[in-house]
Design a protein around this motif. Sequence first.
Motif, PDB file in Angstrom:
ATOM      1  N   ARG A 195      52.814  12.276 135.899  1.00 28.75           N
ATOM      2  CA  ARG A 195      53.988  11.731 134.835  1.00 28.75           C
ATOM      3  C   ARG A 195      53.875  13.545 133.878  1.00 28.75           C
ATOM      4  O   ARG A 195      54.455  13.545 133.684  1.00 28.75           O
TER       5      ARG A 195
ATOM      6  N   THR B 112      57.055  16.101 132.488  1.00 28.73           N
ATOM      7  CA  THR B 112      57.309  15.785 131.705  1.00 28.73           C
ATOM      8  C   THR B 112      57.113  17.368 131.186  1.00 28.73           C
ATOM      9  O   THR B 112      57.364  17.831 130.094  1.00 28.73           O
ATOM     10  N   ARG B 113      56.428  18.044 131.698  1.00 33.71           N
ATOM     11  CA  ARG B 113      56.372  19.073 131.572  1.00 33.71           C
ATOM     12  C   ARG B 113      56.190  20.331 132.423  1.00 33.71           C
ATOM     13  O   ARG B 113      55.352  21.507 132.418  1.00 33.71           O
TER      14      ARG B 113
END
Length: 286
Positions: free
Chosen positions: A227, A231-232
């Motif tokens: 995840r 997202t990063r």
Amino acid sequence: MSADDVARIFAIEDKVERLKAATEGVAAAQQTINELTRIRRAVIRELHAEGWTFARIGAAAGLSRARIHQVSTQGPAPEGLFFGHGPLTLLVPDTRAGRLMGAPDPAAAPRLADQLKELGFGVTIEPFAPGRPVDLLRDGLIVISGPELSPSLRQLIAGDPRLRRAVARPGDGRRGIEDRAARRIYRPASPDPHDIAYLARLPRPDGRGTVLVIDGLHPPGSLGAVRLLATRLATLHERAANRRFSVLIGVRYERGTGEPVDADLLTPVYLHDPVDSRLRPARQRR
């Protein structure tokens, strides 16, 4: 693909075989286009950040200002260079025999594969037999597994100069990861379901490349790391690029499903400088 490759495919007499060869050639050519487009976007972004105008970049590249501005916003995201280039292989333990300590969530590899395909990579998921050595002397390798499942992975991860697995305390079976220089051990501990994942780019045993490692202390940790990569990724690429590094990720997840609800950096991104033996974190933005 070269002109000779095209001529070879054109000369194949069997129509079905010619079709298969042409299809494979198109896929290979598209992979090359994706890689070059990503590199071009990244260079334009870097030059623009250094103060170059689009007009100046265009003049240097032999393209118009409008064309440079256009290609800077189209194609695979530059931060995909965090994963390198070329086709990627996700190496995961074969868990068909049952649940194993150190194994990732079964959904981690397919989920990461989908993300990588969206970034323009060709991806293969390859299982390995738990407890056996694995071949790490390959380009484009991403391992989603813990050191408990292969002596090869145990040796690879033991080479991290900053982070290492911590021994469980007497009466406390929780596994943890130690930040050696900070003299701190991170263990899952929260009122909410919580796990820790390890993410690192480590040198191959032959010293001719690196291996990206994703290892959750428990299955939800591996999903949380995936995840965070979704997202990063831009943050990770900015701080580590293609250098050797390691970092811990804090993961909160749903108790019933194990699905991550939040994943964030738990430590700084520690760069492993092969020249300077001092351990230091990547520069953090305020």
